[in-house]
Design a protein around this motif. Sequence first.
Motif, PDB file in Angstrom:
ATOM      1  N   TRP A 205      75.756 -39.044  79.649  1.00 47.28           N
ATOM      2  CA  TRP A 205      75.124 -39.652  78.474  1.00 47.28           C
ATOM      3  C   TRP A 205      76.180 -39.978  77.412  1.00 47.28           C
ATOM      4  CZ3 TRP A 205      71.019 -40.630  80.839  1.00 47.28           C
ATOM      5  CH2 TRP A 205      70.175 -39.692  81.419  1.00 47.28           C
ATOM      6  N   ARG A 206      77.075 -39.025  77.186  1.00 48.04           N
ATOM      7  CA  ARG A 206      78.082 -39.184  76.133  1.00 48.04           C
ATOM      8  C   ARG A 206      79.085 -40.286  76.472  1.00 48.04           C
ATOM      9  NH1 ARG A 206      83.121 -37.522  75.706  1.00 48.04           N
ATOM     10  NH2 ARG A 206      82.945 -36.249  77.589  1.00 48.04           N
ATOM     11  N   ARG A 207      79.623 -40.236  77.655  1.00 46.70           N
ATOM     12  CA  ARG A 207      80.685 -41.186  78.015  1.00 46.70           C
ATOM     13  C   ARG A 207      80.167 -42.599  78.202  1.00 46.70           C
ATOM     14  NH1 ARG A 207      84.190 -38.809  82.772  1.00 46.70           N
ATOM     15  NH2 ARG A 207      85.090 -40.899  82.528  1.00 46.70           N
ATOM     16  N   PHE A 208      78.924 -42.735  78.653  1.00 45.52           N
ATOM     17  CA  PHE A 208      78.374 -44.078  78.852  1.00 45.52           C
ATOM     18  C   PHE A 208      77.591 -44.573  77.638  1.00 45.52           C
ATOM     19  CE2 PHE A 208      78.206 -43.686  83.778  1.00 45.52           C
ATOM     20  CZ  PHE A 208      79.586 -43.677  83.803  1.00 45.52           C
ATOM     21  N   ASP A 209      77.509 -43.737  76.604  1.00 44.58           N
ATOM     22  CA  ASP A 209      76.890 -44.104  75.340  1.00 44.58           C
ATOM     23  C   ASP A 209      75.458 -44.620  75.533  1.00 44.58           C
ATOM     24  OD1 ASP A 209      76.691 -44.461  72.605  1.00 44.58           O
ATOM     25  OD2 ASP A 209      77.476 -46.515  72.677  1.00 44.58           O
ATOM     26  N   ILE A 210      74.649 -43.829  76.252  1.00 44.44           N
ATOM     27  CA  ILE A 210      73.232 -44.151  76.364  1.00 44.44           C
ATOM     28  C   ILE A 210      72.425 -42.930  75.936  1.00 44.44           C
ATOM     29  CG2 ILE A 210      73.546 -45.862  78.164  1.00 44.44           C
ATOM     30  CD1 ILE A 210      72.588 -43.863  80.194  1.00 44.44           C
ATOM     31  N   ALA A 211      71.223 -43.186  75.470  1.00 43.50           N
ATOM     32  CA  ALA A 211      70.377 -42.110  74.957  1.00 43.50           C
ATOM     33  C   ALA A 211      70.058 -41.116  76.070  1.00 43.50           C
ATOM     34  CB  ALA A 211      69.090 -42.688  74.388  1.00 43.50           C
ATOM     35  N   PRO A 212      70.218 -39.814  75.822  1.00 35.69           N
ATOM     36  CA  PRO A 212      69.898 -38.809  76.853  1.00 35.69           C
ATOM     37  C   PRO A 212      68.449 -38.909  77.298  1.00 35.69           C
ATOM     38  CG  PRO A 212      71.140 -37.822  75.052  1.00 35.69           C
ATOM     39  CD  PRO A 212      70.755 -39.203  74.600  1.00 35.69           C
ATOM     40  N   GLY A 213      68.237 -38.713  78.590  1.00 33.32           N
ATOM     41  CA  GLY A 213      66.889 -38.706  79.135  1.00 33.32           C
ATOM     42  C   GLY A 213      66.369 -37.294  79.267  1.00 33.32           C
ATOM     43  N   SER A 214      65.119 -37.168  79.628  1.00 29.02           N
ATOM     44  CA  SER A 214      64.518 -35.845  79.779  1.00 29.02           C
ATOM     45  C   SER A 214      65.019 -35.138  81.026  1.00 29.02           C
ATOM     46  CB  SER A 214      62.995 -35.980  79.853  1.00 29.02           C
ATOM     47  OG  SER A 214      62.612 -36.628  81.063  1.00 29.02           O
ATOM     48  N   THR A 215      65.443 -35.912  82.036  1.00 26.91           N
ATOM     49  CA  THR A 215      65.859 -35.405  83.359  1.00 26.91           C
ATOM     50  C   THR A 215      64.760 -34.579  84.023  1.00 26.91           C
ATOM     51  OG1 THR A 215      66.989 -33.388  82.556  1.00 26.91           O
ATOM     52  CG2 THR A 215      68.303 -35.411  82.700  1.00 26.91           C
ATOM     53  N   ILE A 216      63.523 -34.764  83.589  1.00 24.62           N
ATOM     54  CA  ILE A 216      62.385 -34.084  84.205  1.00 24.62           C
ATOM     55  C   ILE A 216      61.712 -35.061  85.170  1.00 24.62           C
ATOM     56  CG2 ILE A 216      60.138 -33.024  83.814  1.00 24.62           C
ATOM     57  CD1 ILE A 216      61.149 -32.173  81.048  1.00 24.62           C
ATOM     58  N   LEU A 217      61.686 -34.694  86.441  1.00 26.78           N
ATOM     59  CA  LEU A 217      61.119 -35.568  87.457  1.00 26.78           C
ATOM     60  C   LEU A 217      59.816 -34.995  87.991  1.00 26.78           C
ATOM     61  CD1 LEU A 217      64.289 -36.520  89.552  1.00 26.78           C
ATOM     62  CD2 LEU A 217      63.352 -37.650  87.523  1.00 26.78           C
ATOM     63  N   THR A 218      58.817 -35.836  88.032  1.00 26.30           N
ATOM     64  CA  THR A 218      57.538 -35.451  88.637  1.00 26.30           C
ATOM     65  C   THR A 218      57.354 -36.275  89.899  1.00 26.30           C
ATOM     66  OG1 THR A 218      56.404 -37.124  87.306  1.00 26.30           O
ATOM     67  CG2 THR A 218      56.529 -34.893  86.409  1.00 26.30           C
TER      68      THR A 218
END
Length: 290
Positions: A205-218
């Motif tokens: 997220w930091r290096r690619f400068d995109i908003a962090p996701g929840s990383t929660i998969l259903t």
Amino acid sequence: MSLSPLPFKLIFVTGSMRSGTSLLHRLISTSPDAGERLAPARYIMDFIQLFHTYSNSESAFVSDYAKSNADFLAVTRQFVTDRLHDAWLHSGKPACLVLRTVEVAPTLPLVARLLPEAKFAVSVREPKDVIASILKVGEKQRKFWPRRETLASSKNLSRMCRTYNRAYLATVRTQRSDEALRKRIVFVRYEDAVADPAGALRDLWRRFDIAPGSTILTADSAKRTSIRQIMLHKYWRSYKTDLSEAPISAASIGSHKSALKASEIWAINWRCRILRRLFQYSGGGGSLEI
């Protein structure tokens, strides 16, 4: 060569086949900056592969049809960026277009040259588990498509190890002397993504400068018609497993223990020893830094 910038950020999710690229793609796609997941970008990579072929060993076949190598590169880039723009529209015009294709991995430095704005999320996995998974796919392919010869159906362990090594070695070697390329790549171990997805993607997220996701998969049945068609296709459905489009699970970690003989385990460890050491599968620990 004058390059028109893309109106969106671009991330390719890649790595060896059966290394967890689908899982990594799903995790990254939880970012609010990412759009709807699209079918794997094999079509785009097939076209880039043509550039790879005809700009090297078979360049004589192009010399009468392009003004120069730079012109050939520019024409290829124009075609690829047009297709990426179409994909961006299909994905809902997201801030970041995230595409998955294992075909990028062996030629990643070339793709990076062709698309200087692209970033690369590279999934890595213990090679013995990768090959155990390939063998499992091969069993399905021999049943679904008995006359089609593939890497998975070949049962050729040496060839599988070469394919695994080829997916990463060019990138690992090139980035050692290319700091700019190194900054555009994040390696994510499958095992880390399963154990702690938020922690595994923190650096990405930091290096690619995109908003962090929840990383929660259903459980997430494929929404796009294209993905559903691929998953139901007589041949391509052989790649589907119980974990496809399912919540995160550690069920496949260590799968090689019940799938491979001791002699096969030894052979894979030896043939993939360089990458096993770099990816910290041969002892050691700590964060993955290549």
